[in-house]
Write an enzyme that holds these catalytic residues in place. Structure first.
Site, PDB file in Angstrom:
ATOM      1  N   ALA A 127       0.817  -1.221   0.000  1.00 27.41           N
ATOM      2  CA  ALA A 127       0.000   0.000   0.000  1.00 27.41           C
ATOM      3  C   ALA A 127       0.847   1.266   0.000  1.00 27.41           C
ATOM      4  O   ALA A 127       0.438   2.290  -0.570  1.00 27.41           O
ATOM      5  CB  ALA A 127      -0.933  -0.009   1.210  1.00 27.41           C
ATOM      6  N   THR A 128       2.021   1.245   0.633  1.00 26.98           N
ATOM      7  CA  THR A 128       2.855   2.449   0.669  1.00 26.98           C
ATOM      8  C   THR A 128       3.269   2.854  -0.733  1.00 26.98           C
ATOM      9  O   THR A 128       3.184   4.029  -1.117  1.00 26.98           O
ATOM     10  CB  THR A 128       4.094   2.219   1.552  1.00 26.98           C
ATOM     11  OG1 THR A 128       3.672   1.965   2.898  1.00 26.98           O
ATOM     12  CG2 THR A 128       5.006   3.436   1.542  1.00 26.98           C
ATOM     13  N   GLN A 184      -6.609  -1.322   5.308  1.00 30.91           N
ATOM     14  CA  GLN A 184      -7.271  -1.890   6.489  1.00 30.91           C
ATOM     15  C   GLN A 184      -8.725  -2.273   6.211  1.00 30.91           C
ATOM     16  O   GLN A 184      -9.407  -2.761   7.112  1.00 30.91           O
ATOM     17  CB  GLN A 184      -7.226  -0.875   7.642  1.00 30.91           C
ATOM     18  CG  GLN A 184      -5.836  -0.522   8.128  1.00 30.91           C
ATOM     19  CD  GLN A 184      -5.176  -1.635   8.918  1.00 30.91           C
ATOM     20  OE1 GLN A 184      -5.820  -2.583   9.346  1.00 30.91           O
ATOM     21  NE2 GLN A 184      -3.875  -1.519   9.135  1.00 30.91           N
ATOM     22  N   SER A 204      -2.940  -3.800   0.282  1.00 26.94           N
ATOM     23  CA  SER A 204      -1.751  -4.458   0.816  1.00 26.94           C
ATOM     24  C   SER A 204      -2.045  -5.922   1.121  1.00 26.94           C
ATOM     25  O   SER A 204      -3.053  -6.237   1.753  1.00 26.94           O
ATOM     26  CB  SER A 204      -1.288  -3.740   2.091  1.00 26.94           C
ATOM     27  OG  SER A 204      -0.109  -4.335   2.591  1.00 26.94           O
ATOM     28  N   HIS A 206      -0.412  -8.203   3.087  1.00 25.01           N
ATOM     29  CA  HIS A 206      -0.234  -8.766   4.424  1.00 25.01           C
ATOM     30  C   HIS A 206      -1.263  -8.265   5.430  1.00 25.01           C
ATOM     31  O   HIS A 206      -1.273  -8.714   6.570  1.00 25.01           O
ATOM     32  CB  HIS A 206       1.188  -8.506   4.940  1.00 25.01           C
ATOM     33  CG  HIS A 206       1.452  -7.094   5.375  1.00 25.01           C
ATOM     34  ND1 HIS A 206       1.565  -6.743   6.700  1.00 25.01           N
ATOM     35  CD2 HIS A 206       1.654  -5.965   4.673  1.00 25.01           C
ATOM     36  CE1 HIS A 206       1.822  -5.453   6.786  1.00 25.01           C
ATOM     37  NE2 HIS A 206       1.876  -4.958   5.569  1.00 25.01           N
ATOM     38  N   CYS A 330       3.691   1.707  12.066  1.00 17.86           N
ATOM     39  CA  CYS A 330       4.561   2.612  11.303  1.00 17.86           C
ATOM     40  C   CYS A 330       5.209   3.652  12.199  1.00 17.86           C
ATOM     41  O   CYS A 330       6.255   4.204  11.872  1.00 17.86           O
ATOM     42  CB  CYS A 330       3.752   3.308  10.214  1.00 17.86           C
ATOM     43  SG  CYS A 330       2.887   2.173   9.112  1.00 17.86           S
TER      44      CYS A 330
END
Length: 406
Positions: A127-128, A184, A204, A206, A330
């Site tokens: 996602a980042t 999320q 994302s 994971h 984070c």
């Protein structure tokens, strides 16, 4: 049944492997016991040392940071880690064709989960990276009469759900691009990029019981959203994300999306029940506990509680046999109070006393009860040591006290 079968296959694979036999994978509390720890690479002494006992591992209640790999996802990935290892961009032989077919199936699985066209899915490292691709291009596209909206679908610290459909409608009516970080939310709540008028979405692996190191970005085709690649290279992923696509990882992402789509409703009901059990049992036993965030517009698996007159870090240390967090992974290295809690108006003292409880697909009722029991025990103990708690019990209003520094 599928889940139990996957666990059995994992157990058989472990049993068949050469060398020492670790305990068969199990669910729940028993996962806390392991019989192998990291070994030193250098042997200092050949004298036999006493054999160490089992290593106790904490219960895992931090699923907003990362989720365990679903055994069904591992089942899907294994063939592409061992036998089908071709480069998916090799177009001249069967090895490449096999991997390309698996990659495109994964693209379809991701697209299906969010109601997108497979051609709108670009694989990334997570996602980042997806956020960076989306926001870099949108910032470049802004003109004096335009603006950018980028919103997190579900907040990773307090679980609050944003009104994504309403925001999307407003952005669409004003011809403004709309990006959402849905790391999320994907696979946990229903999302449809067309109904919600989302132009770009970050995903994302994971966070949805898939592998680490892989994710995706949804980029709308009609009306087309043009993005500029962050890196140059071989032009893979329609030129938007160069580099060889890691077939085993994207297969895992696709499998995780498919499982999530099949089990979303069941998972949500089960997680809601466990969350309600945790919150009610803590609050009926402890006074001065505050649930942070909106209780109605909220994803139940992310519970953020503030325990007044208790330092959050002290409580985390006391709860060493439960893996918890005081906020985002984070920023967990920072000792500053959560900026999310401060932004919603939480007092600094309460922000410092917050703990995030993460409940996921594999969390058991026994784990929730154990966590509740230990939390109540240690909050009571820490409060008995607190002079502030003693003053409150004596009826003193702490806000009326004028503190002086020496």
């Amino acid at each position: 049944m599928l889940l139990r079968a996957a666990w059995r296959r994992a157990a058989v694979a472990v049993t068949a492997a050469p060398g020492p036999k670790p305990a068969a994978p199990t669910r729940g509390l028993r996962l806390r016991v392991g019989d192998h720890a990291p070994q030193s690479a250098v042997t200092a002494d050949t004298t036999a040392a006493p054999e160490a006992g089992p290593v106790l591992r904490p219960l895992y209640m931090d699923v907003q940071a990362t989720t365990p790999l679903d055994p069904r996802v591992l089942d899907a990935m294994l063939p592409y880690l061992i036998n089908y290892y071709g480069n998916p961009h090799s177009r001249t032989h069967a090895y490449g064709w096999e991997s390309e077919a698996a990659m495109e199936r994964a693209r379809q699985q991701v697209a299906s989960l969010i109601g997108a066209d497979p051609r709108e899915i670009i694989f990334t490292s997570g996602a980042t990276e997806s956020n960076n691709i989306a926001i870099k291009e949108l910032e470049a596209a802004i003109q004096p009469d335009t603006s950018l909206v980028s919103v997190m679908t579900v907040n990773n610290e307090i679980g609050v759900k944003q009104p994504i459909a309403e925001i999307g409608q407003i952005c669409s009516s004003r011809k403004v691009y709309f990006h959402t970080d849905a790391a999320q939310a994907v696979g946990k709540i229903p999302l449809n990029v067309n109904d919600m008028k989302i132009d770009l979405m970050s995903i994302s692996g994971h966070k949805i019981y898939g592998p680490k190191g892989v994710g995706a970005i949804y980029i709308r085709r009609r009306p087309r959203v043009r993005v500029e690649a962050l890196q140059s290279g071989g032009g893979q992923e329609r030129g938007m994300r160069s580099g060889t696509v890691p077939t085993p990882l994207v297969v895992g992402l696709g499998a995780a999306c498919e499982v999530a789509q099949q089990e979303m409703e069941y998972d949500h009901k089960r997680i809601s029940k466990l969350a309600e059990r945790l919150i009610q049992n803590i609050m009926k036993s402890l006074p001065d506990v505050v649930m942070n965030g909106d209780p109605e517009h909220h994803y139940p698996g992310c519970i953020n509680l503030s325990f007044a007159y208790v330092e959050g870090e002290s409580l985390l240390m006391a709860l060493k046999d439960v893996a918890l967090s005081s906020g985002s992974a984070c920023t967990s290295a920072s000792l500053e109070p959560s900026y999310v809690l401060r932004a919603i108006g939480t007092d600094e003292d309460l922000a410092h006393s917050s703990i995030r409880f993460g409940i996921g697909r594999f969390t058991t009722e026994e784990e929730v009860d154990y966590t509740v029991e230990k939390c109540i025990q240690h909050v009571k103990r820490l409060r008995e040591m607190s002079p502030l708690w003693e003053m409150v019990q004596d009826g003193i209003d702490l806000k009326s006290i004028k503190w002086t520094q020496h």
